[in-house]
Design a protein around this motif. Sequence first.
Motif, short mmCIF file in Angstrom:
data_model
loop_
_atom_site.label_atom_id
_atom_site.label_comp_id
_atom_site.label_asym_id
_atom_site.label_seq_id
_atom_site.Cartn_x
_atom_site.Cartn_y
_atom_site.Cartn_z
N PHE A 107 14.86 -17.67 45.09
CA PHE A 107 13.94 -18.47 44.30
C PHE A 107 14.72 -19.54 43.55
O PHE A 107 15.96 -19.59 43.61
CB PHE A 107 13.14 -17.56 43.36
CG PHE A 107 12.34 -16.52 44.10
CD1 PHE A 107 11.13 -16.87 44.70
CD2 PHE A 107 12.81 -15.22 44.23
CE1 PHE A 107 10.39 -15.92 45.42
CE2 PHE A 107 12.09 -14.27 44.94
CZ PHE A 107 10.87 -14.62 45.53
N ILE A 108 14.04 -20.40 42.82
CA ILE A 108 14.70 -21.53 42.17
C ILE A 108 15.87 -21.10 41.28
O ILE A 108 16.95 -21.70 41.35
CB ILE A 108 13.68 -22.38 41.37
CG1 ILE A 108 12.80 -23.17 42.35
CG2 ILE A 108 14.40 -23.34 40.42
CD1 ILE A 108 11.72 -24.01 41.69
N PRO A 109 15.74 -20.06 40.43
CA PRO A 109 16.90 -19.67 39.60
C PRO A 109 18.12 -19.26 40.43
O PRO A 109 19.26 -19.55 40.06
CB PRO A 109 16.37 -18.49 38.78
CG PRO A 109 14.89 -18.70 38.74
CD PRO A 109 14.54 -19.27 40.08
N ASP A 110 17.88 -18.58 41.57
CA ASP A 110 18.98 -18.17 42.45
C ASP A 110 19.67 -19.39 43.03
O ASP A 110 20.90 -19.51 43.03
CB ASP A 110 18.45 -17.29 43.59
CG ASP A 110 17.65 -16.11 43.10
OD1 ASP A 110 18.09 -15.47 42.14
OD2 ASP A 110 16.58 -15.83 43.67
N MET A 111 18.87 -20.32 43.56
CA MET A 111 19.41 -21.52 44.17
C MET A 111 20.14 -22.38 43.14
O MET A 111 21.20 -22.93 43.40
CB MET A 111 18.27 -22.31 44.82
CG MET A 111 18.69 -23.56 45.54
SD MET A 111 18.49 -25.00 44.50
CE MET A 111 16.71 -25.14 44.51
N LEU A 112 19.56 -22.46 41.94
CA LEU A 112 20.17 -23.27 40.89
C LEU A 112 21.51 -22.70 40.44
O LEU A 112 22.46 -23.45 40.16
CB LEU A 112 19.21 -23.38 39.69
CG LEU A 112 19.60 -24.35 38.58
CD1 LEU A 112 19.83 -25.74 39.13
CD2 LEU A 112 18.54 -24.37 37.49
N ALA A 113 21.62 -21.38 40.39
CA ALA A 113 22.89 -20.74 40.01
C ALA A 113 23.99 -21.12 40.99
O ALA A 113 25.11 -21.47 40.59
CB ALA A 113 22.73 -19.21 39.96
N SER A 114 23.67 -21.09 42.27
CA SER A 114 24.65 -21.48 43.29
C SER A 114 25.00 -22.95 43.18
O SER A 114 26.17 -23.35 43.26
CB SER A 114 24.10 -21.18 44.70
OG SER A 114 23.93 -19.79 44.89
N ALA A 115 23.98 -23.79 42.99
CA ALA A 115 24.19 -25.24 42.91
C ALA A 115 25.05 -25.61 41.71
O ALA A 115 25.93 -26.47 41.79
CB ALA A 115 22.84 -25.96 42.84
N GLU A 116 24.82 -24.95 40.58
CA GLU A 116 25.61 -25.23 39.38
C GLU A 116 27.07 -24.81 39.56
O GLU A 116 27.99 -25.50 39.11
CB GLU A 116 25.00 -24.54 38.17
CG GLU A 116 23.69 -25.17 37.71
CD GLU A 116 23.06 -24.43 36.55
OE1 GLU A 116 23.45 -23.27 36.30
OE2 GLU A 116 22.18 -25.02 35.89
#
Length: 229
Positions: free
Chosen positions: A74-83
Motif C-alpha cells: 500500500f502507499i505507506p509501504d511504497m513510500l517507505a521504500s521510496a524514501e
Amino acid sequence: MSEDIIALLKENVIQGRKTKDDEGIDGSMTGIPAVLELTQLALEEEVSPKVIITQSLTAGMQVVGEKFARKEYFIPDMLASAEAVGEAMDILKPYLEASNVETKGRFVIATVRGDIHDIGKNIVAILLKGAGYEVNDLGADVATEKILEVVRESKPDFLGLSALLTTTMVAMGEVIEALKQNNLRDKVKVLIGGAAVSDEYAQEIGADAYCVDGFHAIKVLDAFQEVRT
C-alpha cells in the motif's frame, strides 16, 4: 562479498528499511544493516555507484512497484521504500559527480498555482530520484512565473506538473501556454499528473504525457529516452 551486499541492499529496498532501526515489512529485521548502511558499505567495498543504483536501488523499486500494482503493498509501504532510496541517492550524489556518471536527465517538478496538495508529487519526485534523474522539486502552489523562470534558467529535460483539484488543473494549461509564448515549449517535455487530470486533458492542453503515478512516469520517461537514442 560485493555481490552479497548488492543482493542485501535490493532486499532492504523491498523491505522499506532505511536504517538498521527499522523493522521492515516482515517486522523482524531490527538491528540488521539497512539501505543507508549497506549503501555506505558498498561504496567502501568499491562497488560502483552505477551498479548500486541499477542492481539494488532501481531493481528493488521495480519489485516494490510490482507489489504495489498487485495490491500487495500500500502507499505507506511504497513510500517507505521510496524514501530509503531517495536518501541513498543523496549519499551517492558526490560519488556520481566525481566519477562523471551522467544522470538520466534533469527533471523539474511542481504542484501548480493554487494547489497545496503535494503528497503524490513528493512520491513521484523520490521515485524519479531513485531511478537516476536529477530532480528539482519546486514544492506546492508554485506560480506559473516561477516555473517559467526555473525552466529558462536551469534548462531541464523534463517538467512535471501536478494538480489534485479540477479548479487548479487549469494552471497546467497556463504553464504550457507561457512556455510557448517564451519560446521554451520545444525545449522541455511536459508531463502532468494528479487526481484531477487525465490522458484526454493532457492532449487538450498540449502536454507530452499524462502519468498515473510515479512508476508510470518512469516508464514514460524511459520511452522518451529510447526515442532520443
